[in-house]
Design an enzyme around this catalytic site. Structure first.
Site, mmCIF file in Angstrom:
data_model
loop_
_atom_site.group_PDB
_atom_site.id
_atom_site.type_symbol
_atom_site.label_atom_id
_atom_site.label_comp_id
_atom_site.label_asym_id
_atom_site.label_seq_id
_atom_site.Cartn_x
_atom_site.Cartn_y
_atom_site.Cartn_z
ATOM 1 N N SER A 59 9.546 -1.703 22.448
ATOM 2 C CA SER A 59 8.787 -0.572 21.893
ATOM 3 C C SER A 59 7.400 -1.079 21.489
ATOM 4 C CB SER A 59 9.486 0.000 20.648
ATOM 5 O OG SER A 59 9.311 -0.890 19.551
ATOM 6 N N ARG A 118 22.423 4.753 9.607
ATOM 7 C CA ARG A 118 22.685 6.158 9.974
ATOM 8 C C ARG A 118 24.181 6.435 9.988
ATOM 9 N NH1 ARG A 118 21.208 6.449 15.031
ATOM 10 N NH2 ARG A 118 19.882 4.627 15.212
ATOM 11 N N GLU A 146 16.435 1.273 27.128
ATOM 12 C CA GLU A 146 17.067 -0.016 26.809
ATOM 13 C C GLU A 146 18.245 -0.243 27.746
ATOM 14 O OE1 GLU A 146 18.410 0.272 22.703
ATOM 15 O OE2 GLU A 146 19.580 2.073 23.092
ATOM 16 N N THR A 200 11.114 -10.115 14.609
ATOM 17 C CA THR A 200 12.397 -9.442 14.835
ATOM 18 C C THR A 200 13.087 -10.014 16.071
ATOM 19 O OG1 THR A 200 13.340 -7.374 15.657
ATOM 20 C CG2 THR A 200 10.990 -7.582 15.861
ATOM 21 N N LYS A 247 5.124 -7.387 17.035
ATOM 22 C CA LYS A 247 5.694 -8.637 16.532
ATOM 23 C C LYS A 247 5.423 -9.776 17.520
ATOM 24 C CE LYS A 247 7.745 -6.986 12.816
ATOM 25 N NZ LYS A 247 7.335 -7.384 11.472
ATOM 26 N N ASN A 274 -2.079 -1.579 12.213
ATOM 27 C CA ASN A 274 -1.569 -2.016 10.908
ATOM 28 C C ASN A 274 -0.945 -3.407 11.011
ATOM 29 O OD1 ASN A 274 -0.831 -1.263 8.051
ATOM 30 N ND2 ASN A 274 1.202 -1.711 8.868
ATOM 31 N N ASN A 334 0.833 -1.213 0.000
ATOM 32 C CA ASN A 334 0.000 0.000 0.000
ATOM 33 C C ASN A 334 0.872 1.269 0.000
ATOM 34 O OD1 ASN A 334 1.026 0.016 2.554
ATOM 35 N ND2 ASN A 334 -0.937 0.108 3.620
ATOM 36 N N VAL A 394 19.152 -5.906 9.262
ATOM 37 C CA VAL A 394 19.695 -6.199 7.932
ATOM 38 C C VAL A 394 20.406 -4.947 7.407
ATOM 39 C CG1 VAL A 394 19.168 -7.030 5.621
ATOM 40 C CG2 VAL A 394 17.721 -7.720 7.540
ATOM 41 N N TYR A 404 6.249 -0.941 18.596
ATOM 42 C CA TYR A 404 6.460 -1.689 17.343
ATOM 43 C C TYR A 404 6.874 -3.121 17.661
ATOM 44 C CZ TYR A 404 9.608 -3.902 14.049
ATOM 45 O OH TYR A 404 10.252 -4.835 13.293
ATOM 46 N N HIS A 405 7.902 -3.280 18.522
ATOM 47 C CA HIS A 405 8.365 -4.639 18.818
ATOM 48 C C HIS A 405 7.238 -5.470 19.448
ATOM 49 C CE1 HIS A 405 12.355 -2.625 18.422
ATOM 50 N NE2 HIS A 405 12.628 -3.754 17.825
ATOM 51 N N GLN A 462 14.215 -11.774 12.811
ATOM 52 C CA GLN A 462 15.189 -11.175 11.898
ATOM 53 C C GLN A 462 16.103 -10.208 12.652
ATOM 54 O OE1 GLN A 462 15.390 -10.814 7.858
ATOM 55 N NE2 GLN A 462 17.183 -10.576 9.101
HETATM 56 N N1 LIG Z 1 15.048 -4.459 7.616
HETATM 57 C C1 LIG Z 1 15.423 -4.947 8.786
HETATM 58 O O1 LIG Z 1 16.561 -4.767 9.246
HETATM 59 C C2 LIG Z 1 14.434 -5.751 9.596
HETATM 60 C C3 LIG Z 1 14.851 -6.285 10.832
HETATM 61 C C4 LIG Z 1 13.944 -7.001 11.592
HETATM 62 C C5 LIG Z 1 12.644 -7.206 11.131
HETATM 63 N N2 LIG Z 1 12.261 -6.666 9.931
HETATM 64 C C6 LIG Z 1 10.877 -6.869 9.500
HETATM 65 O O2 LIG Z 1 10.858 -7.286 8.151
HETATM 66 C C7 LIG Z 1 9.726 -6.730 7.481
HETATM 67 C C8 LIG Z 1 10.188 -5.974 6.253
HETATM 68 O O3 LIG Z 1 11.128 -4.988 6.648
HETATM 69 P P1 LIG Z 1 11.607 -3.850 5.650
HETATM 70 O O4 LIG Z 1 12.848 -3.292 6.212
HETATM 71 O O5 LIG Z 1 11.592 -4.377 4.264
HETATM 72 O O6 LIG Z 1 10.420 -2.804 5.845
HETATM 73 P P2 LIG Z 1 9.754 -1.823 4.764
HETATM 74 O O7 LIG Z 1 8.956 -0.830 5.520
HETATM 75 O O8 LIG Z 1 10.795 -1.319 3.830
HETATM 76 O O9 LIG Z 1 8.781 -2.814 3.970
HETATM 77 C C9 LIG Z 1 7.462 -3.077 4.355
HETATM 78 C C10 LIG Z 1 6.543 -2.818 3.166
HETATM 79 O O10 LIG Z 1 5.210 -3.165 3.538
HETATM 80 C C11 LIG Z 1 4.315 -2.147 3.141
HETATM 81 N N3 LIG Z 1 3.173 -2.171 4.081
HETATM 82 C C12 LIG Z 1 3.171 -1.811 5.393
HETATM 83 N N4 LIG Z 1 1.951 -2.013 5.907
HETATM 84 C C13 LIG Z 1 1.177 -2.522 4.918
HETATM 85 C C14 LIG Z 1 -0.177 -2.939 4.843
HETATM 86 N N5 LIG Z 1 -0.988 -2.862 5.895
HETATM 87 N N6 LIG Z 1 -0.644 -3.425 3.663
HETATM 88 C C15 LIG Z 1 0.179 -3.498 2.573
HETATM 89 N N7 LIG Z 1 1.461 -3.106 2.584
HETATM 90 C C16 LIG Z 1 1.947 -2.630 3.753
HETATM 91 C C17 LIG Z 1 5.120 -0.860 3.176
HETATM 92 O O11 LIG Z 1 4.599 0.113 2.303
HETATM 93 C C18 LIG Z 1 6.519 -1.338 2.761
HETATM 94 O O12 LIG Z 1 6.705 -1.220 1.364
HETATM 95 C C19 LIG Z 1 9.007 -5.853 8.494
HETATM 96 O O13 LIG Z 1 7.940 -6.566 9.034
HETATM 97 C C20 LIG Z 1 10.063 -5.589 9.544
HETATM 98 O O14 LIG Z 1 9.494 -5.360 10.793
HETATM 99 C C21 LIG Z 1 13.122 -5.948 9.168
#
Ligand SMILES: NC(=O)c1ccc[n+]([C@@H]2O[C@H](COP(=O)([O-])OP(=O)(O)OC[C@H]3O[C@@H](n4cnc5c(N)ncnc54)[C@H](O)[C@@H]3O)[C@@H](O)[C@H]2O)c1
Length: 395
Positions: free
Chosen positions: A180, A241, A328, A145, A186, A119, A33, A212, A182-183, A209
């Site tokens: 948090s 960052r 933390e 996570t 999960k 969400n 979305n 990354v 957010y956490h 995860q």
């Molecule tokens: N990137 C990391 O280091 C990392 C680490 C731990 C966990 N994660 C988890 O992995 C997943 C992906 O991470 P990411 O870094 O690619 O995040 P991201 O935000 O780049 O990707 C998530 C995508 O999902 C879409 N989205 C969010 N809510 C939505 C909904 N309700 N319907 C449809 N689309 C929706 C967003 O627009 C986005 O494009 C996440 O759940 C994140 O919590 C990522």
């Protein structure tokens, strides 16, 4: 070969995974979305890498590599939309990445906490119902996570451990102590997914995860295929960052003591792990947990590594610790089991040193984009007071 639905295909991991799974011959369908793009804009930033819109991405994946990726725009919160996508595609595997992934964003105020929990938790609940109705035999690869576990004073197993209490033993979920709102989503997701596997016989791999890092994989061989890279206080991880700061000559800013430890994995290796999960499904009705990490670093140590990697590229930056905006542990034990993916054949291919060099070289090309949003890097959100007023900064 499998038919894989990637929820969250426009995101950092989703887009990279779509290319990677396509390169292995899987049929990829995606939904998104685009809220990540809007949320990053809301915090006054953008991706350092100039990312194309989804239509351009799909066109480029087809013209450069011959990948036919289909896409549907919509939200996991819209059950009618999800039903249509699932009912039409009947995927073998659903990779669920579609969540709001920023801890600071979720801690800004009531609205952001509410948005994140709604969400993530309700989107996942909808997805579980849609799988039950339209694809009960498909395998859910759900991104959780490492932050679900927090930082307990004992080693962290992969999801479950044996407990002995008052002379009796049981195999139980390892306690979660997230840091948090957010956490917490999960953790709530994990409970819902485990329950759905138990009562409806769905099968799932819940991936804890680690952070990354990385800007590219072999499939990203042209700027039109770049994945996003965020560096603002809300969506940029510490390592992102630091790299962005190094490129624009801004001191690297670990928070607090800098001795907080976290688990990391390179983007290419994260793709290898997710592919292993996709290609090696659990038994029907099974709920399994993988800790998807490679190395553990302290956040100050990580800043030192970035500083060192920048030197040969002419980047000479200092390190200046800031007051920790988060709640933390500043110093703690951290040991994480991560054998399940290794048993399936995971072998890390990239060290932090290799990857930092690639990241910094990539980011140097986009130095102006980072510089244009440099005000978005300093922390503005605290766990105690939420988001600061515009203009007020912690530094
Ligand atoms: N990137 C990391 O280091 C990392 C680490 C731990 C966990 N994660 C988890 O992995 C997943 C992906 O991470 P990411 O870094 O690619 O995040 P991201 O935000 O780049 O990707 C998530 C995508 O999902 C879409 N989205 C969010 N809510 C939505 C909904 N309700 N319907 C449809 N689309 C929706 C967003 O627009 C986005 O494009 C996440 O759940 C994140 O919590 C990522």
């Amino acid at each position: 070969m499998s038919k894989v639905l990637i929820c969250g295909i426009d995101g950092y991991l989703g887009w990279t995974l779509a290319l990677h799974l396509s390169s292995r011959g899987h049929e990829v369908i995606g939904l998104d979305n685009f809220e990540r793009r809007k949320n990053v804009e809301e915090v006054g930033s953008w991706s350092a890498t100039p990312i194309s819109d989804i239509n351009e991405r799909l066109k480029s994946a087809k013209s450069r590599h011959g990948y036919e990726i289909s896409f549907a725009e919509g939200s996991t919160l819209d059950y009618g939309f999800l039903s249509k996508v699932m009912g039409k595609s009947h995927p073998d595997v659903v990779v669920h990445l579609a969540e709001q992934p920023s801890a600071p964003f979720s801690m800004a105020d009531r609205e952001h906490a509410f948005y994140t929990q709604q969400n993530n938790v309700l989107g996942t609940l909808n997805l579980l119902f849609a799988m039950k109705e339209y694809a009960p035999k498909s395998h859910l690869v759900k991104l959780g996570t490492m932050g679900e576990y927090g930082t307990p004073n004992i080693a962290i197993p992969e999801g479950f451990f044996e407990v002995e209490y008052r002379g009796r033993k049981d195999w139980m979920p390892f306690p979660r102590q997230p840091g948090s709102f957010y956490h917490l989503t999960k953790v709530h997701d994990s409970a819902n997914v485990m329950f759905a596997c138990k009562v409806w016989g769905l099968s799932s791999t819940d991936i804890m995860q680690g952070v990354v890092y990385g800007t590219r994989t072999d499939d990203i061989d042209d700027d039109s295929l770049l994945t996003r890279f965020d560096f603002d206080e809300a969506f940029g991880t510490a390592i992102n960052r630091y790299c962005a700061q190094a490129v624009i000559g801004y001191p690297l800013t670990p928070y607090g003591s800098g001795r907080q430890k976290r688990a990391f994995i390179a983007l290419v290796d994260s793709m290898q792990c997710l592919t292993l999960a996709v290609e090696n499904p659990p038994k029907q009705g099974e709920y399994r947990v993988f800790n998807q990490i490679d190395e553990v670093y302290g956040v100050y140590e990580l800043a030192e590594q970035v500083k060192r990697a920048g030197r040969p590229l002419g980047l000479d930056v200092g390190i200046q610790a800031l007051a920790d905006p988060r709640f933390e542990s500043q110093e703690h034990f951290y040991e994480v089991d991560h054998d399940n993916l290794r048993k399936l054949g995971f072998r890390p291919t990239h060290t932090l040193e290799d990857e930092l060099d690639i990241m910094l070289r990539d980011l140097l090309r986009f130095k102006d984009r980072i510089d244009a949003k440099r005000d978005a890097i300093a922390p503005r959100t605290t766990w105690k007071d939420g988001k600061s007023k515009p203009g007020r900064r912690m530094v």
